[in-house]
Scaffold this motif. Structure first.
Motif, PDB file in Angstrom:
ATOM      1  N   THR A   1      -0.209  13.156 -10.171  1.00  6.09           N
ATOM      2  CA  THR A   1       0.100  11.705 -10.460  1.00  6.09           C
ATOM      3  C   THR A   1      -0.835  11.069  -9.566  1.00  6.09           C
ATOM      4  O   THR A   1      -1.543  11.273  -8.834  1.00  6.09           O
ATOM      5  CB  THR A   1       1.685  11.431 -10.166  1.00  6.09           C
ATOM      6  N   GLN A   2      -0.942   9.581 -10.027  1.00  6.51           N
ATOM      7  CA  GLN A   2      -1.680   8.643  -9.145  1.00  6.51           C
ATOM      8  C   GLN A   2      -1.393   8.552  -7.854  1.00  6.51           C
ATOM      9  O   GLN A   2      -2.241   8.446  -6.980  1.00  6.51           O
ATOM     10  CB  GLN A   2      -1.858   7.463 -10.064  1.00  6.51           C
ATOM     11  N   ALA A   3      -0.124   8.441  -7.523  1.00  5.76           N
ATOM     12  CA  ALA A   3       0.435   8.420  -6.097  1.00  5.76           C
ATOM     13  C   ALA A   3      -0.089   9.717  -5.376  1.00  5.76           C
ATOM     14  O   ALA A   3      -0.371   9.543  -4.107  1.00  5.76           O
ATOM     15  CB  ALA A   3       1.916   8.457  -6.197  1.00  5.76           C
ATOM     16  N   ALA A   4      -0.101  10.854  -6.091  1.00  2.00           N
ATOM     17  CA  ALA A   4      -0.390  11.986  -5.448  1.00  2.00           C
ATOM     18  C   ALA A   4      -1.870  11.928  -5.023  1.00  2.00           C
ATOM     19  O   ALA A   4      -2.342  12.535  -4.031  1.00  2.00           O
ATOM     20  CB  ALA A   4       0.093  13.312  -6.216  1.00  2.00           C
TER      21      ALA A   4
ATOM     22  N   GLU B   1      -3.650   9.478  -4.560  1.00  2.00           N
ATOM     23  CA  GLU B   1      -3.868   8.510  -3.476  1.00  2.00           C
ATOM     24  C   GLU B   1      -3.563   9.282  -1.989  1.00  2.00           C
ATOM     25  O   GLU B   1      -4.392   8.987  -1.225  1.00  2.00           O
ATOM     26  CB  GLU B   1      -3.002   7.317  -3.635  1.00  2.00           C
ATOM     27  N   THR B   2      -2.403   9.804  -1.964  1.00  2.00           N
ATOM     28  CA  THR B   2      -1.979  10.165  -0.753  1.00  2.00           C
ATOM     29  C   THR B   2      -2.875  11.552  -0.623  1.00  2.00           C
ATOM     30  O   THR B   2      -3.183  11.473   0.825  1.00  2.00           O
ATOM     31  CB  THR B   2      -0.447  10.907  -0.963  1.00  2.00           C
TER      32      THR B   2
ATOM     33  N   ALA C   1       1.716   6.116   4.739  1.00  2.00           N
ATOM     34  CA  ALA C   1       2.331   5.078   4.182  1.00  2.00           C
ATOM     35  C   ALA C   1       1.908   3.744   4.416  1.00  2.00           C
ATOM     36  O   ALA C   1       1.854   2.874   3.583  1.00  2.00           O
ATOM     37  CB  ALA C   1       4.052   5.168   4.559  1.00  2.00           C
TER      38      ALA C   1
ATOM     39  N   ARG D   1      -1.314   3.047   2.148  1.00  3.63           N
ATOM     40  CA  ARG D   1      -0.822   3.192   0.779  1.00  3.63           C
ATOM     41  C   ARG D   1       0.015   1.875   0.524  1.00  3.63           C
ATOM     42  O   ARG D   1      -0.175   1.474  -0.692  1.00  3.63           O
ATOM     43  CB  ARG D   1      -0.359   4.207   0.278  1.00  3.63           C
TER      44      ARG D   1
ATOM     45  N   VAL E   1       3.371   2.080   0.814  1.00  2.17           N
ATOM     46  CA  VAL E   1       4.535   2.561   0.179  1.00  2.17           C
ATOM     47  C   VAL E   1       4.800   4.010   0.610  1.00  2.17           C
ATOM     48  O   VAL E   1       3.872   4.563   1.067  1.00  2.17           O
ATOM     49  CB  VAL E   1       4.331   2.713  -1.387  1.00  2.17           C
TER      50      VAL E   1
ATOM     51  N   SER F   1       5.263   7.624   1.538  1.00  2.00           N
ATOM     52  CA  SER F   1       4.463   9.012   0.796  1.00  2.00           C
ATOM     53  C   SER F   1       5.408  10.199   0.937  1.00  2.00           C
ATOM     54  O   SER F   1       4.738  11.273   0.554  1.00  2.00           O
ATOM     55  CB  SER F   1       3.076   9.093   1.031  1.00  2.00           C
TER      56      SER F   1
ATOM     57  N   VAL G   1       5.863  12.222  -2.459  1.00  2.00           N
ATOM     58  CA  VAL G   1       4.597  13.012  -2.653  1.00  2.00           C
ATOM     59  C   VAL G   1       4.084  13.950  -1.894  1.00  2.00           C
ATOM     60  O   VAL G   1       3.490  14.940  -2.219  1.00  2.00           O
ATOM     61  CB  VAL G   1       3.510  11.841  -2.775  1.00  2.00           C
TER      62      VAL G   1
END
Length: 217
Positions: free
Chosen positions: A125-128, A130-131, A147, A150, A152, A154, A157
């Motif tokens: 995913t996009q969140a993954a 980014e992390t 966190a 980002r 947010v 994590s 993720v």
């Protein structure tokens, strides 16, 4: 084709040439070739081992198993890699993440993916992504730090990335005792990198006031 052009049973085309004689020596493991008398050649042994591995194998490990000098093994691996490329094989022998492994050649990757996954690809995913990027460039780094970058949480993720083998624990922070994370050798393998030094530089993509923003956090 004339009758004289057809090899007789048991004949080896090119056996009379220096290259043909060397190939025969390699295959039979005769003195003067890569192999030991009565055993497989060095190239054959390397191919046999690398055919069954599921992660890159270091040159020193292969040298220990085959009881050959590391430099000799390294030279044979590079020669094999060049040979596969020159002959246009559908597979490639690459040095990745500190070791060697067979890979599908880039031109054939789409066909293999279609065969193995039937068109279905499991993507991060996009969140993954980014992390994973934060961990790759800031490692070792805590979840709190990820966190903060980002903006947010994590935690979930990060657990996913650990489960997929892309990220692993790397001890604890001496001050906060928070668990630190880093990327794994599998991460390097998936990206086709030899080391983290080959990660692209971030500077061209950062805003001019990044240092001021960093101090404000």
């Amino acid at each position: 084709m004339e009758a004289t052009d057809i090899p007789r049973s048991g004949d080896d085309p090119g056996a009379g040439t220096p290259g043909g004689q060397r190939d025969q020596a390699l295959q039979a493991g005769e003195p003067g070739g890569d192999g030991t008398p009565g055993g497989p050649s060095l190239t054959a042994a390397l191919e046999a081992i690398l055919m069954v591995v599921d992660e890159p194998v270091a040159e020193v490990t292969l040298a220990q198993v085959l009881e050959r000098p590391t430099a000799e093994v390294a030279a044979a691996l590079r020669a094999l890699s060049g040979e596969y490329t020159a002959s246009g094989r559908g597979f490639d022998l690459r040095e990745v993440a500190g070791g060697w492994r067979f890979y599908t050649r880039a031109e054939c990757a789409a066909l293999v993916e279609r065969f193995v996954r039937d068109g279905q690809q499991a993507r991060l995913t996009q969140a993954a992504l980014e992390t994973l990027a934060v961990v790759a460039y800031r490692q070792p780094v805590s979840r709190a730090r990820v966190a903060a970058v980002r903006g947010v949480s994590s935690d979930g993720v990060m657990r996913t990335l650990v489960a997929r083998g892309l990220v692993e624990e790397a001890g604890t922070d001496p001050e906060s005792q928070a668990v630190l994370y880093r990327t794994t050798s599998y991460f390097l393998e998936r990206l086709g990198l030899r080391s983290l030094d080959e990660l692209p530089a971030l500077a061209p993509f950062l805003p001019d006031d990044v240092e001021i923003l960093e101090e404000q956090k």
